[in-house]
Design a protein around this motif. Structure first.
Motif, short mmCIF file in Angstrom:
data_model
loop_
_atom_site.label_atom_id
_atom_site.label_comp_id
_atom_site.label_asym_id
_atom_site.label_seq_id
_atom_site.Cartn_x
_atom_site.Cartn_y
_atom_site.Cartn_z
N LEU A 4 1.00 -1.26 -0.06
CA LEU A 4 -0.03 -0.01 0.01
C LEU A 4 0.92 0.97 -0.02
N SER A 5 0.53 2.37 -1.08
CA SER A 5 1.51 3.17 -1.11
C SER A 5 0.65 4.35 -0.52
N LEU A 129 1.12 -1.12 -11.06
CA LEU A 129 0.37 -0.54 -10.05
C LEU A 129 -0.99 -1.02 -9.91
N HIS A 130 -1.29 -1.61 -8.87
CA HIS A 130 -2.82 -1.87 -8.64
C HIS A 130 -3.52 -0.98 -7.70
N ALA A 131 -4.92 -0.68 -8.03
CA ALA A 131 -5.48 0.46 -7.46
C ALA A 131 -7.00 0.18 -7.20
N LEU A 132 -7.53 0.90 -6.23
CA LEU A 132 -8.93 0.91 -5.94
C LEU A 132 -9.21 2.23 -6.38
N SER A 133 -10.15 2.48 -7.20
CA SER A 133 -10.61 3.86 -7.50
C SER A 133 -11.67 4.51 -6.36
N GLY A 134 -12.05 3.50 -5.81
CA GLY A 134 -13.21 3.70 -4.82
C GLY A 134 -14.60 2.92 -5.15
N ASN A 135 -14.62 3.11 -6.59
CA ASN A 135 -16.09 2.43 -7.18
C ASN A 135 -15.68 1.20 -8.21
N GLY A 136 -14.21 1.11 -8.56
CA GLY A 136 -13.82 0.24 -9.40
C GLY A 136 -12.19 0.04 -9.10
N TYR A 137 -11.61 -0.97 -9.89
CA TYR A 137 -10.40 -1.28 -9.76
C TYR A 137 -9.43 -0.85 -10.85
N HIS A 138 -8.06 -0.73 -10.75
CA HIS A 138 -7.30 -0.14 -11.86
C HIS A 138 -6.02 -1.08 -11.83
N ALA A 139 -5.39 -1.10 -13.00
CA ALA A 139 -3.97 -1.32 -13.28
C ALA A 139 -3.35 -0.52 -13.81
N GLN A 140 -2.09 0.09 -13.60
CA GLN A 140 -1.52 1.04 -14.30
C GLN A 140 0.04 0.42 -14.80
N TYR A 141 0.33 0.65 -16.06
CA TYR A 141 1.41 -0.01 -16.51
C TYR A 141 2.42 1.40 -16.81
N ARG A 142 3.61 1.37 -16.34
CA ARG A 142 4.60 2.17 -16.85
C ARG A 142 5.06 2.23 -18.25
N ARG A 204 -12.19 5.61 -0.07
CA ARG A 204 -11.12 6.40 -0.14
C ARG A 204 -10.19 5.67 -1.32
N ALA A 205 -9.83 6.38 -2.41
CA ALA A 205 -9.24 5.87 -3.59
C ALA A 205 -7.75 5.34 -3.05
N GLN A 206 -7.17 4.23 -3.39
CA GLN A 206 -5.91 3.73 -2.83
C GLN A 206 -5.00 3.09 -3.92
N CYS A 207 -3.70 2.98 -3.86
CA CYS A 207 -2.98 2.26 -4.69
C CYS A 207 -1.85 1.69 -4.03
N TRP A 208 -1.16 0.51 -4.66
CA TRP A 208 -0.43 -0.35 -4.41
C TRP A 208 0.77 -0.28 -5.46
N ILE A 209 2.07 0.12 -5.07
CA ILE A 209 3.01 0.35 -6.15
C ILE A 209 3.94 -0.71 -6.01
N PRO A 210 4.59 -1.56 -7.00
CA PRO A 210 5.53 -2.60 -6.76
C PRO A 210 6.81 -1.80 -6.36
N ALA A 211 7.72 -2.53 -5.61
CA ALA A 211 8.92 -2.23 -5.27
C ALA A 211 9.81 -1.72 -6.47
N ARG A 212 9.62 -2.49 -7.63
CA ARG A 212 10.38 -2.18 -8.66
C ARG A 212 9.17 -1.96 -9.96
N TRP A 213 8.85 -0.97 -10.16
CA TRP A 213 7.81 -0.37 -10.77
C TRP A 213 8.27 -0.40 -12.20
N ARG A 214 8.50 -1.37 -13.32
CA ARG A 214 9.34 -1.18 -14.34
C ARG A 214 8.43 -0.90 -15.32
N GLN A 215 9.02 -0.43 -16.48
CA GLN A 215 8.40 -0.07 -17.72
C GLN A 215 8.07 -1.11 -18.52
N VAL A 216 6.86 -1.31 -19.19
CA VAL A 216 6.71 -2.28 -20.11
C VAL A 216 7.58 -1.82 -21.44
#
Length: 347
Positions: A4-5, A129-142, A204-216
């Motif tokens: 959790l970040s 990155l994994h995230a809860l928007s509050g009403n849905g779920y996200h994944a964000q890739y660098r 509350r929107a929340q996110c979880w960032i990997p220790a090594r958040w690498r680019q695709v």
């Protein structure tokens, strides 16, 4: 490892990749925007606004020439973005408009998001990155992709393909979030959509960032785009060997048995194998490309014993061209077919 970040950590990652970050505030039906260059200043602004309305940030990196307009408080536009640095994937439960999600609806969106992440991990994509928007779920890739026509075509293929594969009457994959000027929910703040009720509470929107958040890597993004473009543009004809994409097949070959690799080699168009039946080739129409010898070329696909092979080129000038067009262009595909066509051609 993923944890959790904090909001500050998330914002720090945005500044590191983009330089400038837009903060947009929505309250009382009105929008206000501001641009920031460091975490401390944007945090002070957030603290003044977070109890009154909803907060969002930009995702991608503006062009240097856009900075003066941004600093005057103008909202970001698609054309003002120079680099795509985030691929946001957004799963929302299907529910009545203007209300928050129930716990059960959220759980369905979470499962769908996790399914996509698992699929991409099998394709060698890094942990997002994994995230809860509050009403849905996200994944964000660098990532780091130029904001140009070729990138737009790749993302169109990916987001349209994911929408077709992951959306149903329970959960929707939002294909609209691929636009470069997209703003996204600010993690660490409250999502206040609709009334706050026990069944559908504000969260509350929340996110979880990997220790090594690498680019695709770009080639992984290209491969996924090719996969979905093939599905969308190169489906076999309903009557095998018949017409496809307006092409009148008048040759003697059964194109289900076409050795597409041998055909491309014979015309000096073959480049290399990509795996899973995909091969990188030079586009037969490359002389008409604006960047004829760029790294992004064309791809052919060997789909199976009862289907025609597939073809896709990223360049905008080749939009809509399929394997049928390749057969017509090269002219000698029949001699690379194992079998002759024995049915009746479509007229």
């Amino acid at each position: 490892m993923i944890k959790l970040s904090t909001r500050t950590e998330y914002l720090s990652r945005l500044f590191a990749d983009n330089g400038l970050v837009e903060l947009r505030h929505h309250a009382g039906g009105r929008w206000q925007t501001g641009w920031f260059t460091d975490v401390d200043r944007i945090e002070r602004e957030i603290q003044q606004r977070e109890d009154h309305g909803d907060l969002y940030t930009s995702l991608n990196a503006p062009r240097p020439r856009s900075a003066p307009n941004a600093m005057r408080g103008e909202p970001i536009t698609n054309d003002a973005i120079g680099w795509i640095t985030r691929l946001p994937f957004d799963f929302d439960p299907v529910r009545p408009a203007g209300v928050c999600s129930t716990a059960g609806e959220l759980a369905a969106a979470n499962r769908r998001r996790d399914g996509l992440v698992a699929m991409l991990r099998k394709l060698d994509w890094p942990m997002p990155l994994h995230a809860l928007s509050g009403n849905g779920y996200h994944a964000q890739y660098r990532c780091r992709l130029p904001n140009n026509g070729e990138t737009a075509e790749m993302l169109r293929a990916i987001y349209s393909g994911l929408h077709a594969e992951y959306s149903d009457d329970e959960v929707d994959f939002d294909r609209s979030v691929r636009n470069p000027g997209r703003i996204f929910r600010l993690y660490g703040t409250i999502n206040r959509k609709g009334p706050d009720t026990p069944e559908r509470p504000h969260r509350r929107a929340q996110c979880w960032i990997p220790a090594r958040w690498r680019q695709v890597d770009r080639h992984l993004i290209e491969r996924l785009a090719d996969q979905y473009a093939r599905r969308a543009e190169n489906r076999p004809p309903s009557s095998a060997g018949g017409a496809q994409s307006g092409f009148r097949a008048t040759g003697r070959g059964d194109y289900r048995t076409l050795d597409i690799v041998a055909l491309m080699r014979a015309h000096d168009l073959y480049r290399r194998a990509l795996g899973n039946g995909a091969h990188s080739v030079w586009c037969p129409w490359r002389d008409g490309h604006s960047t004829p010898h760029g790294a992004t070329g064309a791809v052919i696909f060997e789909d199976g014993p009862d289907t025609w092979p597939g073809f896709h080129c990223h360049h905008g000038s080749c939009n809509g061209r399929t394997i049928a067009d390749v057969i017509a262009k090269l002219g000698d595909a029949d001699q690379f077919c194992r079998d002759a066509f024995k049915g009746k051609r479509a007229s």
